[in-house]
Design an enzyme around this catalytic site. Structure first.
Site, PDB file in Angstrom:
ATOM      1  N   GLU A 214      50.112  35.943  45.836  1.00  0.00           N
ATOM      2  CA  GLU A 214      51.504  35.820  46.272  1.00  0.00           C
ATOM      3  C   GLU A 214      52.404  36.099  45.071  1.00  0.00           C
ATOM      4  O   GLU A 214      51.924  36.074  43.934  1.00  0.00           O
ATOM      5  CB  GLU A 214      51.752  34.409  46.834  1.00  0.00           C
ATOM      6  CG  GLU A 214      50.885  34.158  48.063  1.00  0.00           C
ATOM      7  CD  GLU A 214      51.176  32.849  48.769  1.00  0.00           C
ATOM      8  OE1 GLU A 214      52.057  32.090  48.307  1.00  0.00           O
ATOM      9  OE2 GLU A 214      50.512  32.605  49.791  1.00  0.00           O
TER      10      GLU A 214
ATOM     11  N   TRP B 218      50.647  42.456  46.391  1.00  0.00           N
ATOM     12  CA  TRP B 218      49.583  43.263  45.765  1.00  0.00           C
ATOM     13  C   TRP B 218      48.365  43.439  46.666  1.00  0.00           C
ATOM     14  O   TRP B 218      47.221  43.287  46.235  1.00  0.00           O
ATOM     15  CB  TRP B 218      49.166  42.658  44.410  1.00  0.00           C
ATOM     16  CG  TRP B 218      50.267  42.746  43.415  1.00  0.00           C
ATOM     17  CD1 TRP B 218      51.012  41.724  42.930  1.00  0.00           C
ATOM     18  CD2 TRP B 218      50.782  43.952  42.810  1.00  0.00           C
ATOM     19  NE1 TRP B 218      51.980  42.211  42.075  1.00  0.00           N
ATOM     20  CE2 TRP B 218      51.847  43.579  41.981  1.00  0.00           C
ATOM     21  CE3 TRP B 218      50.453  45.307  42.908  1.00  0.00           C
ATOM     22  CZ2 TRP B 218      52.581  44.496  41.242  1.00  0.00           C
ATOM     23  CZ3 TRP B 218      51.176  46.228  42.174  1.00  0.00           C
ATOM     24  CH2 TRP B 218      52.228  45.811  41.349  1.00  0.00           C
TER      25      TRP B 218
ATOM     26  N   THR C 173      45.868  45.612  48.351  1.00  0.00           N
ATOM     27  CA  THR C 173      45.317  46.967  48.351  1.00  0.00           C
ATOM     28  C   THR C 173      45.093  47.410  49.793  1.00  0.00           C
ATOM     29  O   THR C 173      44.533  46.650  50.591  1.00  0.00           O
ATOM     30  CB  THR C 173      43.983  46.999  47.575  1.00  0.00           C
ATOM     31  OG1 THR C 173      44.248  46.579  46.244  1.00  0.00           O
ATOM     32  CG2 THR C 173      43.371  48.393  47.569  1.00  0.00           C
TER      33      THR C 173
ATOM     34  N   ARG D  27      34.227  41.858  42.507  1.00  0.00           N
ATOM     35  CA  ARG D  27      34.226  42.158  41.067  1.00  0.00           C
ATOM     36  C   ARG D  27      33.109  43.137  40.695  1.00  0.00           C
ATOM     37  O   ARG D  27      33.250  43.912  39.747  1.00  0.00           O
ATOM     38  CB  ARG D  27      34.153  40.843  40.265  1.00  0.00           C
ATOM     39  CG  ARG D  27      35.485  40.109  40.325  1.00  0.00           C
ATOM     40  CD  ARG D  27      35.467  38.670  39.862  1.00  0.00           C
ATOM     41  NE  ARG D  27      36.808  38.091  40.082  1.00  0.00           N
ATOM     42  CZ  ARG D  27      37.100  36.805  40.010  1.00  0.00           C
ATOM     43  NH1 ARG D  27      36.143  35.917  39.727  1.00  0.00           N
ATOM     44  NH2 ARG D  27      38.337  36.378  40.225  1.00  0.00           N
TER      45      ARG D  27
ATOM     46  N   ILE E 122      40.154  62.532  21.883  1.00  0.00           N
ATOM     47  CA  ILE E 122      39.275  63.675  21.595  1.00  0.00           C
ATOM     48  C   ILE E 122      39.896  64.966  22.135  1.00  0.00           C
ATOM     49  O   ILE E 122      39.812  66.013  21.501  1.00  0.00           O
ATOM     50  CB  ILE E 122      37.860  63.427  22.193  1.00  0.00           C
ATOM     51  CG1 ILE E 122      37.152  62.337  21.382  1.00  0.00           C
ATOM     52  CG2 ILE E 122      37.028  64.719  22.214  1.00  0.00           C
ATOM     53  CD1 ILE E 122      35.849  61.837  21.979  1.00  0.00           C
TER      54      ILE E 122
ATOM     55  N   GLY F  50      43.029  65.551  22.329  1.00  0.00           N
ATOM     56  CA  GLY F  50      44.297  65.824  21.644  1.00  0.00           C
ATOM     57  C   GLY F  50      45.402  66.088  22.652  1.00  0.00           C
ATOM     58  O   GLY F  50      45.519  65.378  23.661  1.00  0.00           O
TER      59      GLY F  50
ATOM     60  N   GLU G 218      41.543  41.793  40.940  1.00  0.00           N
ATOM     61  CA  GLU G 218      40.344  41.000  41.288  1.00  0.00           C
ATOM     62  C   GLU G 218      39.929  40.095  40.126  1.00  0.00           C
ATOM     63  O   GLU G 218      38.745  39.860  39.888  1.00  0.00           O
ATOM     64  CB  GLU G 218      39.220  41.907  41.791  1.00  0.00           C
ATOM     65  CG  GLU G 218      39.690  42.689  43.022  1.00  0.00           C
ATOM     66  CD  GLU G 218      38.600  43.217  43.900  1.00  0.00           C
ATOM     67  OE1 GLU G 218      37.504  42.635  43.900  1.00  0.00           O
ATOM     68  OE2 GLU G 218      38.858  44.225  44.611  1.00  0.00           O
TER      69      GLU G 218
ATOM     70  N   GLU H 262      41.075  38.050  31.231  1.00  0.00           N
ATOM     71  CA  GLU H 262      41.202  36.658  30.766  1.00  0.00           C
ATOM     72  C   GLU H 262      40.536  35.713  31.780  1.00  0.00           C
ATOM     73  O   GLU H 262      39.844  34.765  31.400  1.00  0.00           O
ATOM     74  CB  GLU H 262      42.689  36.296  30.596  1.00  0.00           C
ATOM     75  CG  GLU H 262      43.373  36.979  29.429  1.00  0.00           C
ATOM     76  CD  GLU H 262      43.720  38.458  29.675  1.00  0.00           C
ATOM     77  OE1 GLU H 262      43.587  38.930  30.832  1.00  0.00           O
ATOM     78  OE2 GLU H 262      44.119  39.138  28.716  1.00  0.00           O
TER      79      GLU H 262
HETATM   80  N1  CAA Z   1      32.028  30.815  44.394  1.00  0.00           N
HETATM   81  C1  CAA Z   1      32.012  29.657  45.121  1.00  0.00           C
HETATM   82  N2  CAA Z   1      32.819  28.596  44.844  1.00  0.00           N
HETATM   83  C2  CAA Z   1      33.657  28.712  43.803  1.00  0.00           C
HETATM   84  C3  CAA Z   1      33.726  29.865  43.007  1.00  0.00           C
HETATM   85  C4  CAA Z   1      32.864  30.939  43.335  1.00  0.00           C
HETATM   86  N3  CAA Z   1      32.881  32.074  42.622  1.00  0.00           N
HETATM   87  N4  CAA Z   1      34.648  29.686  42.042  1.00  0.00           N
HETATM   88  C5  CAA Z   1      35.161  28.444  42.209  1.00  0.00           C
HETATM   89  N5  CAA Z   1      34.552  27.856  43.283  1.00  0.00           N
HETATM   90  C6  CAA Z   1      34.778  26.521  43.806  1.00  0.00           C
HETATM   91  C7  CAA Z   1      34.513  25.481  42.721  1.00  0.00           C
HETATM   92  O1  CAA Z   1      33.150  25.124  42.683  1.00  0.00           O
HETATM   93  C8  CAA Z   1      35.405  24.336  43.156  1.00  0.00           C
HETATM   94  O2  CAA Z   1      34.749  23.630  44.191  1.00  0.00           O
HETATM   95  P1  CAA Z   1      34.678  22.005  44.166  1.00  0.00           P
HETATM   96  O3  CAA Z   1      36.122  21.563  44.141  1.00  0.00           O
HETATM   97  O4  CAA Z   1      33.974  21.659  45.426  1.00  0.00           O
HETATM   98  O5  CAA Z   1      33.970  21.636  42.912  1.00  0.00           O
HETATM   99  C9  CAA Z   1      36.607  25.028  43.786  1.00  0.00           C
HETATM  100  O6  CAA Z   1      36.160  26.353  44.143  1.00  0.00           O
HETATM  101  C10 CAA Z   1      37.786  25.129  42.847  1.00  0.00           C
HETATM  102  O7  CAA Z   1      37.327  25.826  41.693  1.00  0.00           O
HETATM  103  P2  CAA Z   1      38.075  25.706  40.291  1.00  0.00           P
HETATM  104  O8  CAA Z   1      38.375  24.266  40.004  1.00  0.00           O
HETATM  105  O9  CAA Z   1      37.288  26.476  39.299  1.00  0.00           O
HETATM  106  O10 CAA Z   1      39.457  26.429  40.603  1.00  0.00           O
HETATM  107  P3  CAA Z   1      40.624  26.865  39.626  1.00  0.00           P
HETATM  108  O11 CAA Z   1      41.915  26.556  40.303  1.00  0.00           O
HETATM  109  O12 CAA Z   1      40.409  26.308  38.249  1.00  0.00           O
HETATM  110  O13 CAA Z   1      40.522  28.450  39.658  1.00  0.00           O
HETATM  111  C11 CAA Z   1      39.805  30.578  38.878  1.00  0.00           C
HETATM  112  C12 CAA Z   1      39.433  29.141  39.194  1.00  0.00           C
HETATM  113  C13 CAA Z   1      38.547  31.208  38.337  1.00  0.00           C
HETATM  114  C14 CAA Z   1      40.904  30.658  37.846  1.00  0.00           C
HETATM  115  C15 CAA Z   1      40.234  31.277  40.195  1.00  0.00           C
HETATM  116  O14 CAA Z   1      41.493  30.780  40.637  1.00  0.00           O
HETATM  117  C16 CAA Z   1      40.342  32.788  40.062  1.00  0.00           C
HETATM  118  O15 CAA Z   1      39.344  33.475  40.149  1.00  0.00           O
HETATM  119  N6  CAA Z   1      41.565  33.318  39.864  1.00  0.00           N
HETATM  120  C17 CAA Z   1      41.785  34.766  39.908  1.00  0.00           C
HETATM  121  C18 CAA Z   1      42.162  35.199  41.291  1.00  0.00           C
HETATM  122  C19 CAA Z   1      41.951  36.678  41.517  1.00  0.00           C
HETATM  123  O16 CAA Z   1      40.950  37.249  41.124  1.00  0.00           O
HETATM  124  N7  CAA Z   1      42.918  37.301  42.203  1.00  0.00           N
HETATM  125  C20 CAA Z   1      42.811  38.681  42.562  1.00  0.00           C
HETATM  126  C21 CAA Z   1      43.124  38.795  44.024  1.00  0.00           C
HETATM  127  S1  CAA Z   1      42.598  40.254  44.901  1.00  0.00           S
HETATM  128  C22 CAA Z   1      43.404  41.564  44.221  1.00  0.00           C
HETATM  129  O17 CAA Z   1      43.364  41.732  43.062  1.00  0.00           O
HETATM  130  C23 CAA Z   1      44.158  42.536  45.064  1.00  0.00           C
HETATM  131  C24 CAA Z   1      43.340  43.495  45.811  1.00  0.00           C
HETATM  132  O18 CAA Z   1      43.627  43.790  46.957  1.00  0.00           O
HETATM  133  C25 CAA Z   1      42.215  44.209  45.167  1.00  0.00           C
END
Ligand code: CAA
Length: 389
Positions: A131, A160, A162, A247, A345, A347, A371, A375
Site C-alpha cells: 500500500e 505497485w 505488477t 523471490r 565495457i 563504453g 518482492e 535489505e
Molecule cells: N513463511 C511462512 N510464515 C512466515 C514467513 C514465511 N516466509 N515469514 C514470516 N512468517 C510468519 C512468522 O513465522 C510469524 O508467525 P507467528 O506470529 O505465528 O510466529 C508471522 O509470519 C509474522 O512474521 P514476522 O514477525 O517476521 O513479521 P514482520 O512484521 O517482522 O515482517 C518481513 C517480516 C520479513 C519484514 C516481511 O514483512 C516482509 O517480507 N516484508 C517485505 C514485503 C515484500 O516483499 N513486499 C513486496 C510485495 S510484492 C511486489 O513487490 C509487487 C509485485 O507485484 C511484484
C-alpha cells in the site's frame, strides 16, 4: 565458452528450456526494445507464452497447467528473461505470486475457478500486498475487508501491483481485524471486473517498462465470502509463503538479465580493439568478465538450490525462506553488478539506446527492490540464522 552448469537436468527439463529459448529468441527478443520504448503491454507474446504452457508451469494439468517442477519453471523463466525482463516478470507473477498461493491454500472450487484460466494463459493474474504507506512493513496495511453475511466489503488503496492495469484476477491482502496487526490480515480472490474495484494510474518506470504496474482502488467492493483464501487472520502467512516462491522467480529474472548483459559484454570485449588489441586482452576488462561470469554461475547454483528446496517442501510442507532469500539477494545484486560492468565495457555504446545494454542496466535495478528489497532479504536471512524467527 564453457557450457555450465554441470547440473543434472532431465530430458524434459532440457526440452522445456530449449523451447523457451527458441521462443524467446524468435518472438520476444526482436520486439523487446520497441515495447520498452512505448511501455505498451505485450499482449500477443504473453498469450503465446500461455499457449506454450509457460504461464502455469508447476500447476497440475487438471487446472490448466504444465504439471512440471520448480526447476522446470526456473529454466524456462531464465530464457524468457534473457530476451526481456518485462515478459519475465509477467510470467513470474502469474506462476508464483498468483497460481502458487491458490494451489497451496485454495479450496478445490477456488483452484478450478481461479487457476484454470490463468495457468492456461487465457487470463492474467496479479498479487496485491503493498500500500502507499506500507511496503517493507507489509503487516501495517490499512485496507479493510468487512464481513457482511455471505459477502466481504473491501475498501482501500493498494499500490505497485505488477500487471495491475491488465489482470483479470487478483490475490489481495486486507485487514479484517486491525487490532491483531499481522494476525488480522486475510487473503481474498477478486475478479477484475467486480464493481467497486478500479485501477489507478499506470506507473511510469525506469525499467521493465512493458510490464504494467498500477494502484488498485477498492470502494465498497463486494465479493462473495467463498472468495476468501484460507481462514481469517491467515493472510500474512499466506503472503509471506507466496513471496518465498516469488523471490525464486525474481532471482531468476535477475539471472536472465545478467546472462544477457554478460554475453553481450563477452562478445564485445573479443571484437572491439583499442591500443592495438581486443579490449578483453587487457586485464582491466578480462578480470571484469571473470568476476561477472563467476557471480552469474554462483547465482544460478543458489537459484537451482532454492528451486530444489521448494520442490522438497511440496512433500514436507517445510519452509525454504532461507534458500529463496539468499538466491534473490545474491542474484539481484549480481545482476546490478554485471549490467553496470557491461555498460562500462561497451563504453559509449553501452550508454546508447541503439544496443540493449542500457535496458539491461535499467531492468536490473528493480530486482533489488520488488518482492522484498535487498535489505529485507538480509533481514530474513540474518533472523533465520540467528534463530530470531
Ligand atoms: N513463511 C511462512 N510464515 C512466515 C514467513 C514465511 N516466509 N515469514 C514470516 N512468517 C510468519 C512468522 O513465522 C510469524 O508467525 P507467528 O506470529 O505465528 O510466529 C508471522 O509470519 C509474522 O512474521 P514476522 O514477525 O517476521 O513479521 P514482520 O512484521 O517482522 O515482517 C518481513 C517480516 C520479513 C519484514 C516481511 O514483512 C516482509 O517480507 N516484508 C517485505 C514485503 C515484500 O516483499 N513486499 C513486496 C510485495 S510484492 C511486489 O513487490 C509487487 C509485485 O507485484 C511484484
Amino acid at each position: 565458452m564453457t557450457d555450465l552448469p554441470v547440473y543434472p537436468l532431465t530430458d524434459e527439463h532440457k526440452m522445456l528450456r530449449d523451447a523457451a529459448r527458441d521462443f524467446a529468441e524468435k518472438e520476444i527478443a526482436p520486439i523487446a526494445a520497441e515495447f520498452d520504448e512505448s511501455g505498451e503491454f505485450p499482449r500477443e507474446t504473453v498469450k503465446k507464452m500461455g499457449d506454450l504452457g509457460f504461464m502455469g508451469i508447476e500447476v497440475p494439468e487438471e487446472y490448466g497447467g504444465a504439471g512440471m517442477d520448480t526447476l522446470a519453471y526456473v529454466l524456462a523463466l531464465e530464457e524468457i528473461c534473457k530476451a526481456d525482463a518485462a515478459h519475465g516478470v509477467i510470467m513470474s507473477v502469474n506462476n508464483s505470486l498468483y497460481c502458487h498461493g491458490i494451489l497451496k491454500f485454495g479450496t478445490e472450487e477456488q483452484k478450478k475457478k481461479f487457476i484454470t484460466p490463468i495457468a492456461s494463459g487465457k487470463a492474467i493474474g496479479a498479487y496485491s500486498l503493498t500500500e502507499p504507506q506500507s511496503g517493507s512493513d507489509a503487516g501495517t496495511m490499512k485496507s479493510r475487508a468487512t464481513r457482511d453475511g455471505e459477502f466481504y466489503i473491501l475498501n482501500g488503496r493498494k499500490s505497485w501491483v505488477t500487471s495491475g492495469p491488465v489482470a483479470d484476477y487478483f490475490v489481495v491482502f486486507m485487514m479484517t481485524d486491525p487490532e491483531k496487526k499481522q494476525k488480522g490480515v486475510t487473503a481474498f480472490l477478486v475478479e477484475g471486473n467486480t464493481p467497486g474495484l478500479t485501477r489507478g494510474k499506470k506507473e511510469p518506470k525506469l525499467g521493465i517498462r512493458a510490464s504494467a504496474t498500477s494502484e488498485l482502488i477498492f470502494e465498497e467492493c463486494k465479493i462473495p465470502a467463498a472468495n476468501r483464501l484460507g481462514e481469517e487472520g491467515e493472510g500474512f502467512k499466506i503472503a509471506m509463503t507466496v513471496l518465498d516462491a516469488g523471490r525464486i522467480g525474481i532471482a531468476t529474472q535477475a539471472l536472465g538479465i545478467a546472462e544477457a548483459a554478460y554475453e553481450a559484454a563477452r562478445q564485445y570485449a573479443g571484437q572491439r580493439e583499442a591500443f592495438g588489441q581486443p579490449i578483453g586482452a587487457f586485464q582491466g576488462t578480462g578480470f571484469k568478465l571473470a568476476d561477472m561470469k563467476t557471480r552469474i554461475e554462483a547465482s544460478r547454483l543458489l537459484i537451482y538450490n532454492a528451486a530444489l528446496a521448494k520442490e522438497k517442501s511440496k512433500q514436507t510442507g517445510g519452509r525454504y525462506s532461507l534458500e529463496a532469500s539468499m538466491a534473490k539477494l545474491f542474484a539481484s545484486e549480481t545482476s546490478m553488478f554485471v549490467t553496470h560492468q557491461a555498460v562500462q565495457i561497451h563504453g559509449g555504446m553501452g550508454y546508447s539506446r541503439e544496443l540493449p545494454i542500457e535496458r539491461y542496466f535499467r531492468d536490473a535495478k528493480i530486482t533489488e527492490i520488488y518482492e522484498g528489497t535487498s535489505e529485507i532479504q538480509r533481514l530474513v536471512i540474518s533472523r533465520l540464522e540467528l534463530g530470531l524467527k
